[in-house]
Design a protein around this motif. Structure first.
Motif, mmCIF file in Angstrom:
data_model
loop_
_atom_site.group_PDB
_atom_site.id
_atom_site.type_symbol
_atom_site.label_atom_id
_atom_site.label_comp_id
_atom_site.label_asym_id
_atom_site.label_seq_id
_atom_site.Cartn_x
_atom_site.Cartn_y
_atom_site.Cartn_z
ATOM 1 N N THR A 2 50.115 -52.293 -38.075
ATOM 2 C CA THR A 2 49.248 -51.316 -37.438
ATOM 3 C C THR A 2 49.092 -51.614 -35.960
ATOM 4 O OG1 THR A 2 47.257 -52.612 -37.842
ATOM 5 C CG2 THR A 2 47.959 -51.093 -39.581
ATOM 6 N N ARG A 4 46.408 -52.478 -34.497
ATOM 7 C CA ARG A 4 45.638 -53.705 -34.324
ATOM 8 C C ARG A 4 46.519 -54.943 -34.482
ATOM 9 N NH1 ARG A 4 39.843 -54.036 -37.032
ATOM 10 N NH2 ARG A 4 39.591 -52.518 -35.370
ATOM 11 N N ASP A 202 57.796 -50.574 -37.388
ATOM 12 C CA ASP A 202 56.449 -51.078 -37.125
ATOM 13 C C ASP A 202 55.849 -50.441 -35.881
ATOM 14 O OD1 ASP A 202 56.393 -53.107 -39.245
ATOM 15 O OD2 ASP A 202 57.949 -54.089 -38.062
ATOM 16 N N ARG A 220 51.410 -42.386 -35.121
ATOM 17 C CA ARG A 220 50.241 -43.026 -34.507
ATOM 18 C C ARG A 220 48.955 -42.684 -35.247
ATOM 19 N NH1 ARG A 220 47.635 -41.587 -28.952
ATOM 20 N NH2 ARG A 220 46.878 -43.588 -28.177
ATOM 21 N N GLN A 224 48.991 -45.251 -38.152
ATOM 22 C CA GLN A 224 48.405 -46.244 -37.249
ATOM 23 C C GLN A 224 49.459 -47.159 -36.618
ATOM 24 O OE1 GLN A 224 44.749 -46.641 -36.449
ATOM 25 N NE2 GLN A 224 45.282 -44.537 -36.921
ATOM 26 N N LEU A 225 50.649 -46.598 -36.338
ATOM 27 C CA LEU A 225 51.700 -47.365 -35.675
ATOM 28 C C LEU A 225 51.548 -47.244 -34.164
ATOM 29 C CD1 LEU A 225 54.898 -46.443 -37.743
ATOM 30 C CD2 LEU A 225 53.247 -48.283 -38.142
#
Length: 256
Positions: A2, A4, A202, A220, A224-225
């Motif tokens: 992700t 983060r 990733d 994205r 959440q990439l």
């Protein structure tokens, strides 16, 4: 991974082929350009491609004419011969990838783009894995070509690179003019992102002129990439990319 998990990748702007400035004798993809980026606290993006003897050099073009006094294809010479070629406008020579990694030594995030002829040859992917497996520092691998990324994804554990994030470089269209080497099937796979089940990237790096676009937007927002935007060449482009990308890959100006 992700956003983060890859916050180190997008924490600072990424210098496209290093922080190069030809007028000052700092040439793209040189060790000097990498060191200049490190000194300015930028990440570094570089291109790697195969030599005749299966090693890797840090060099973008397929041929030597633009950046050296030599001519012909990069892959027609072995690594030793290439490493003796002086980059135009400087005293530096073409670095091998091993030399480049030694110079960076983990001091800044490194984005390694695998160059490809889109012919299924995995030489670059295998050699990059061999060199990056033991590398101590923040690094990711990316390519326009889904095949080496899919190979690394499927064999990451055996190759010793399971810890290295993998990404796809993309754009909206792959026309005949800029992508004459692609078959119709390859063109469709890349345009529609049909390789996703085998590449499982990733992160994405997307052409800034093609933002916004559905593929990086969904990657994205839904997955959440992280998404980086290439190649940003002005503050205005950086501002336009900001709503759609998490970081920029830049050249020809110095972002804050």
């Amino acid at each position: 991974m992700t956003i983060r998990a890859l916050d180190w990748l997008i924490a600072r702007p990424i210098a496209h082929r290093g922080l190069h400035q030809a007028a000052a004798g700092v040439i793209e993809n040189s060790v000097g350009a990498a060191r200049a980026a490190i000194a300015s606290r930028y990440g570094v993006e570089c291109d790697v491609q195969a030599t005749r003897d299966g090693d890797l050099v840090v060099f973008h073009d397929d041929t030597l004419e633009r950046l050296t006094a030599a001519s012909g294809r990069v892959d027609a010479l072995d690594a030793q011969a290439l490493s003796r070629l002086v980059l135009k406008g400087s005293k530096e020579t073409i670095p091998t990838f091993a030399e480049f990694l030694h110079a960076i030594a983990g001091r800044t995030p490194l984005v390694v783009e695998l160059k490809s002829n889109f012919d299924g040859d995995l030489t670059v992917a295998k050699r990059a894995a061999a060199l990056l497996g033991p590398y101590s520092g923040p690094v990711v691998i990316e390519s326009f070509d889904p095949t080496p990324i899919a190979f690394l994804r499927a064999n990451a554990q055996a190759l010793g690179v399971a810890h290295i994030p993998l990404g796809i470089v993309g754009e909206a269209t792959y026309g005949d003019k800029d992508w004459p080497m692609l078959s119709p099937a390859q063109r469709a796979e890349m345009t529609e992102f049909l390789h996703f089940p085998r590449t499982r990237p990733d992160f994405l790096s997307w052409r800034v002129a093609d933002l916004p676009h559905a593929i990086p937007f969904l990657a994205r927002q839904a997955l959440q990439l992280p998404v980086t935007a290439w190649t940003v060449r002005s503050p205005a482009q950086a501002e336009a990319a900001a709503p759609w990308a998490d970081q920029i890959v830049f050249e020809n100006f110095t972002p804050t």
